[in-house]
Design a protein around this motif. Structure first.
Motif, mmCIF file in Angstrom:
data_model
loop_
_atom_site.group_PDB
_atom_site.id
_atom_site.type_symbol
_atom_site.label_atom_id
_atom_site.label_comp_id
_atom_site.label_asym_id
_atom_site.label_seq_id
_atom_site.Cartn_x
_atom_site.Cartn_y
_atom_site.Cartn_z
ATOM 1 N N ASP A 71 0.627 -0.958 -0.139
ATOM 2 C CA ASP A 71 -0.147 -0.009 -0.155
ATOM 3 C C ASP A 71 0.952 1.099 0.159
ATOM 4 O OD1 ASP A 71 -2.288 -1.500 -0.079
ATOM 5 O OD2 ASP A 71 -2.597 -1.309 1.993
ATOM 6 N N ALA A 72 1.994 1.282 0.436
ATOM 7 C CA ALA A 72 3.061 2.416 0.805
ATOM 8 C C ALA A 72 3.472 2.548 -0.748
ATOM 9 C CB ALA A 72 4.063 2.391 1.488
ATOM 10 N N ASP A 73 3.823 1.444 -1.311
ATOM 11 C CA ASP A 73 4.158 1.731 -2.888
ATOM 12 C C ASP A 73 3.348 2.337 -3.711
ATOM 13 O OD1 ASP A 73 6.627 0.427 -2.396
ATOM 14 O OD2 ASP A 73 5.496 -1.582 -2.704
ATOM 15 N N LYS A 74 1.743 1.971 -3.450
ATOM 16 C CA LYS A 74 0.734 2.330 -4.236
ATOM 17 C C LYS A 74 0.608 3.865 -3.867
ATOM 18 C CE LYS A 74 -1.717 -1.629 -4.804
ATOM 19 N NZ LYS A 74 -3.178 -2.538 -4.299
ATOM 20 N N LYS A 75 0.574 4.365 -2.745
ATOM 21 C CA LYS A 75 0.624 5.817 -2.128
ATOM 22 C C LYS A 75 1.495 6.613 -2.855
ATOM 23 C CE LYS A 75 -1.837 5.245 2.003
ATOM 24 N NZ LYS A 75 -1.534 5.186 3.612
ATOM 25 N N ILE A 76 2.950 6.266 -3.163
ATOM 26 C CA ILE A 76 3.967 6.874 -3.508
ATOM 27 C C ILE A 76 3.601 6.947 -4.868
ATOM 28 C CG2 ILE A 76 6.438 6.510 -4.255
ATOM 29 C CD1 ILE A 76 6.795 4.940 -1.618
ATOM 30 N N LEU A 77 3.282 5.878 -5.627
ATOM 31 C CA LEU A 77 2.955 6.035 -7.132
ATOM 32 C C LEU A 77 1.919 7.142 -7.365
ATOM 33 C CD1 LEU A 77 3.208 2.380 -8.254
ATOM 34 C CD2 LEU A 77 4.558 4.235 -9.237
ATOM 35 N N LYS A 78 0.903 6.979 -6.390
ATOM 36 C CA LYS A 78 -0.245 8.067 -6.655
ATOM 37 C C LYS A 78 0.288 9.360 -6.433
ATOM 38 C CE LYS A 78 -4.901 9.370 -5.264
ATOM 39 N NZ LYS A 78 -5.870 8.946 -4.087
ATOM 40 N N HIS A 79 1.148 9.655 -5.575
ATOM 41 C CA HIS A 79 1.693 11.076 -5.389
ATOM 42 C C HIS A 79 2.397 11.421 -6.461
ATOM 43 C CE1 HIS A 79 3.084 14.097 -2.949
ATOM 44 N NE2 HIS A 79 4.516 13.970 -3.281
ATOM 45 N N VAL A 80 3.193 10.472 -7.038
ATOM 46 C CA VAL A 80 4.179 11.018 -8.174
ATOM 47 C C VAL A 80 2.978 11.103 -9.425
ATOM 48 C CG1 VAL A 80 5.731 10.086 -9.855
ATOM 49 C CG2 VAL A 80 6.128 9.814 -7.527
ATOM 50 N N PHE A 81 2.001 10.414 -9.568
ATOM 51 C CA PHE A 81 1.244 10.750 -10.505
ATOM 52 C C PHE A 81 0.386 12.031 -10.437
ATOM 53 C CE2 PHE A 81 -3.411 10.145 -12.311
ATOM 54 C CZ PHE A 81 -3.051 9.686 -13.451
ATOM 55 N N GLU A 82 0.158 12.475 -9.155
ATOM 56 C CA GLU A 82 -0.734 13.770 -8.936
ATOM 57 C C GLU A 82 0.529 14.990 -9.149
ATOM 58 O OE1 GLU A 82 -1.958 13.059 -5.158
ATOM 59 O OE2 GLU A 82 -3.878 12.014 -5.788
ATOM 60 N N MET A 83 1.688 14.556 -8.766
ATOM 61 C CA MET A 83 2.749 15.810 -8.575
ATOM 62 C C MET A 83 3.186 15.963 -10.244
ATOM 63 S SD MET A 83 5.452 15.252 -5.521
ATOM 64 C CE MET A 83 6.567 16.283 -6.383
ATOM 65 N N THR A 84 2.906 15.073 -11.137
ATOM 66 C CA THR A 84 3.479 15.019 -12.490
ATOM 67 C C THR A 84 2.134 15.408 -13.379
ATOM 68 O OG1 THR A 84 3.546 12.780 -12.904
ATOM 69 C CG2 THR A 84 5.631 13.679 -12.050
ATOM 70 N N ALA A 85 1.289 15.583 -13.034
ATOM 71 C CA ALA A 85 -0.021 15.836 -13.801
ATOM 72 C C ALA A 85 0.182 16.957 -14.795
ATOM 73 C CB ALA A 85 -1.175 15.996 -13.047
ATOM 74 N N SER A 86 0.797 18.124 -14.544
ATOM 75 C CA SER A 86 1.291 19.258 -15.410
ATOM 76 C C SER A 86 2.116 18.892 -16.409
ATOM 77 C CB SER A 86 1.732 20.431 -14.466
ATOM 78 O OG SER A 86 2.794 19.886 -13.980
#
Length: 92
Positions: A71-86
């Motif tokens: 779940d921690a890995d998924k949270k990291i991937l989700k955070h990167v997904f959100e941070m790189t949206a632009s």
């Protein structure tokens, strides 16, 4: 090349090309010198590699190495997904 990224056989990259996290690059020709995280495609255009598919692909790849996607890995991937949206300009 970022974590969980991959490219097709015979995909050509110029020197210094940067590829983000969970990108999947394929097709003929040289992709641009910066491929954003969660990009799916190549010189003919990109779509967004959505998180549910990212998790599914990462789980399969990690399972082959006897590693669990936590779940921690998924949270990291989700955070990167959100941070790189632009950076995913095709989403605009």
């Amino acid at each position: 090349m970022g974590d969980h990224s991959k490219c097709g056989i015979n995909t050509m990259f110029n020197t210094g090309t940067v590829t983000g996290v969970s990108a999947n690059i394929f097709g003929s020709g040289y992709p641009r010198n910066f491929v954003p995280s969660f990009a799916w495609g190549g010189t003919s255009g990109y779509a967004t590699f959505q998180l549910d598919k990212v998790y599914e692909t990462a789980e399969k790849a990690m399972e082959r190495r006897n590693v669990v996607l936590t779940d921690a890995d998924k949270k990291i991937l989700k955070h990167v997904f959100e941070m790189t949206a632009s950076e995913r300009v095709w989403e605009k």
